[in-house]
Scaffold this motif. Structure first.
Motif, PDB file in Angstrom:
ATOM      1  N   LYS A  73       0.802  -1.232   0.000  1.00  0.00           N
ATOM      2  CA  LYS A  73       0.000   0.000   0.000  1.00  0.00           C
ATOM      3  C   LYS A  73       0.835   1.282   0.000  1.00  0.00           C
ATOM      4  CE  LYS A  73      -4.045  -2.037   0.488  1.00  0.00           C
ATOM      5  NZ  LYS A  73      -4.611  -2.471  -0.752  1.00  0.00           N
ATOM      6  N   LEU A  74       2.125   1.217   0.328  1.00  0.00           N
ATOM      7  CA  LEU A  74       2.928   2.426   0.455  1.00  0.00           C
ATOM      8  C   LEU A  74       3.825   2.713  -0.733  1.00  0.00           C
ATOM      9  CD1 LEU A  74       4.091   2.095   4.177  1.00  0.00           C
ATOM     10  CD2 LEU A  74       2.319   3.601   3.252  1.00  0.00           C
ATOM     11  N   SER A  75       4.291   1.670  -1.394  1.00  0.00           N
ATOM     12  CA  SER A  75       5.317   1.847  -2.425  1.00  0.00           C
ATOM     13  C   SER A  75       4.803   1.412  -3.792  1.00  0.00           C
ATOM     14  CB  SER A  75       6.556   1.032  -2.054  1.00  0.00           C
ATOM     15  OG  SER A  75       6.282  -0.344  -2.162  1.00  0.00           O
ATOM     16  N   LYS A  76       5.717   1.456  -4.757  1.00  0.00           N
ATOM     17  CA  LYS A  76       5.419   0.989  -6.111  1.00  0.00           C
ATOM     18  C   LYS A  76       5.993  -0.403  -6.327  1.00  0.00           C
ATOM     19  CE  LYS A  76       6.125   3.505  -9.523  1.00  0.00           C
ATOM     20  NZ  LYS A  76       7.197   3.873 -10.409  1.00  0.00           N
ATOM     21  N   THR A  77       6.120  -1.183  -5.258  1.00  0.00           N
ATOM     22  CA  THR A  77       6.750  -2.496  -5.322  1.00  0.00           C
ATOM     23  C   THR A  77       5.933  -3.451  -6.186  1.00  0.00           C
ATOM     24  OG1 THR A  77       7.719  -2.128  -3.155  1.00  0.00           O
ATOM     25  CG2 THR A  77       7.572  -4.415  -3.913  1.00  0.00           C
ATOM     26  N   ARG A  78       6.625  -4.125  -7.109  1.00  0.00           N
ATOM     27  CA  ARG A  78       5.974  -5.039  -8.057  1.00  0.00           C
ATOM     28  C   ARG A  78       6.916  -6.173  -8.432  1.00  0.00           C
ATOM     29  NH1 ARG A  78       2.840  -2.049 -12.362  1.00  0.00           N
ATOM     30  NH2 ARG A  78       2.377  -0.031 -11.532  1.00  0.00           N
ATOM     31  N   LYS A  79       6.313  -7.247  -8.930  1.00  0.00           N
ATOM     32  CA  LYS A  79       7.108  -8.281  -9.600  1.00  0.00           C
ATOM     33  C   LYS A  79       7.524  -7.688 -10.941  1.00  0.00           C
ATOM     34  CE  LYS A  79       7.100 -12.880 -11.472  1.00  0.00           C
ATOM     35  NZ  LYS A  79       7.453 -14.043 -10.731  1.00  0.00           N
ATOM     36  N   GLU A  80       8.782  -7.901 -11.307  1.00  0.00           N
ATOM     37  CA  GLU A  80       9.279  -7.352 -12.554  1.00  0.00           C
ATOM     38  C   GLU A  80      10.041  -8.427 -13.318  1.00  0.00           C
ATOM     39  OE1 GLU A  80      12.761  -4.291 -13.597  1.00  0.00           O
ATOM     40  OE2 GLU A  80      11.046  -3.332 -12.650  1.00  0.00           O
ATOM     41  N   ILE A  81       9.742  -8.518 -14.610  1.00  0.00           N
ATOM     42  CA  ILE A  81      10.464  -9.421 -15.504  1.00  0.00           C
ATOM     43  C   ILE A  81      11.043  -8.551 -16.616  1.00  0.00           C
ATOM     44  CG2 ILE A  81      10.314 -11.407 -17.048  1.00  0.00           C
ATOM     45  CD1 ILE A  81       7.725 -12.186 -15.455  1.00  0.00           C
ATOM     46  N   GLU A  82      12.361  -8.612 -16.756  1.00  0.00           N
ATOM     47  CA  GLU A  82      13.034  -7.755 -17.736  1.00  0.00           C
ATOM     48  C   GLU A  82      13.941  -8.600 -18.616  1.00  0.00           C
ATOM     49  OE1 GLU A  82      14.192  -3.405 -17.073  1.00  0.00           O
ATOM     50  OE2 GLU A  82      15.971  -4.552 -16.487  1.00  0.00           O
ATOM     51  N   VAL A  83      13.851  -8.369 -19.923  1.00  0.00           N
ATOM     52  CA  VAL A  83      14.630  -9.118 -20.893  1.00  0.00           C
ATOM     53  C   VAL A  83      15.395  -8.128 -21.759  1.00  0.00           C
ATOM     54  CG1 VAL A  83      14.513 -10.744 -22.821  1.00  0.00           C
ATOM     55  CG2 VAL A  83      12.851 -10.909 -20.966  1.00  0.00           C
ATOM     56  N   SER A  84      16.694  -8.324 -21.867  1.00  0.00           N
ATOM     57  CA  SER A  84      17.512  -7.493 -22.733  1.00  0.00           C
ATOM     58  C   SER A  84      17.163  -7.791 -24.189  1.00  0.00           C
ATOM     59  CB  SER A  84      18.983  -7.800 -22.466  1.00  0.00           C
ATOM     60  OG  SER A  84      19.796  -7.042 -23.316  1.00  0.00           O
ATOM     61  N   ILE A  85      17.053  -6.740 -24.996  1.00  0.00           N
ATOM     62  CA  ILE A  85      16.750  -6.946 -26.419  1.00  0.00           C
ATOM     63  C   ILE A  85      17.788  -6.213 -27.274  1.00  0.00           C
ATOM     64  CG2 ILE A  85      14.301  -7.353 -26.050  1.00  0.00           C
ATOM     65  CD1 ILE A  85      13.699  -4.534 -26.933  1.00  0.00           C
TER      66      ILE A  85
END
Length: 183
Positions: A73-85
């Motif tokens: 509720k306080l932050s922008k914390t999320r699961k993140e998946i990042e792929v270099s392209i």
């Protein structure tokens, strides 16, 4: 991986405090192209899909990034998946052929600073929005989020941040555009 992220509104005074307190890493220019899913609205599901083009020190990097819904509720914390392209144009074409629609491009200048192992602070000057400070840390699980969010928030407060923002730059720009066009 879970990205713990807090963001606050800043001014030049806050930028100077960060510059005086932490170790400068590099200056980056970001161009973030955001997409919406063909079958569900990412605004409603609180998700994001973007291609980030990053330029720094004469280098070029690009990433396809998915961000899941915010998990506290306080932050922008999320699961993140990042792929270099490698080939941005090919990925843009692929997404368009799959029915993804470009929503908006967010442009910003970012200064990145080292706080401690695994923690960085960025000074963001976002085209059309102004100055912000973000603090980020990657976490392995949600237990770490509960412990780290208050600590990271205190670091930002110590720099003079008084107003925090959970919305993404995309959300803030979309709100600004809709209010200026009366949509």
């Amino acid at each position: 991986m879970i990205e713990i992220e807090l963001k606050g509104y800043a001014d030049e005074r806050v930028f100077e405090r960060v510059r005086e307190t932490f170790t400068f890493m590099r200056k980056e220019i970001h161009e973030d192209i955001y997409f919406n899913h063909p079958c569900r609205d990412f605004v409603e599901t609180d998700e994001a899909l973007r291609i980030r083009i990053k330029r720094f020190n004469g280098h070029f990097e690009a990433f396809l990034t998915y961000k899941g819904p915010k998990i506290d509720k306080l932050s922008k914390t999320r699961k993140e998946i990042e792929v270099s392209i490698e080939d941005v144009d090919a990925y843009l074409e692929l997404l368009r052929h799959l029915g993804f629609k470009e929503v908006l491009t967010v442009r910003k200048t970012r200064e990145k600073y080292y706080v401690e192992k695994g923690v960085t602070i960025t000074l963001d000057d976002v085209e059309g929005l102004g100055k912000f400070v973000e603090i980020e840390k990657l976490a392995k699980d949600e237990k770490e989020v509960q412990r780290e969010v208050p600590r990271l928030m205190e670091i930002l407060k110590s720099l003079g941040i008084e107003k925090f923002e959970r919305k993404s730059y995309l959300e803030l720009l979309m709100e600004k555009l809709s209010s200026s066009t009366g949509l």
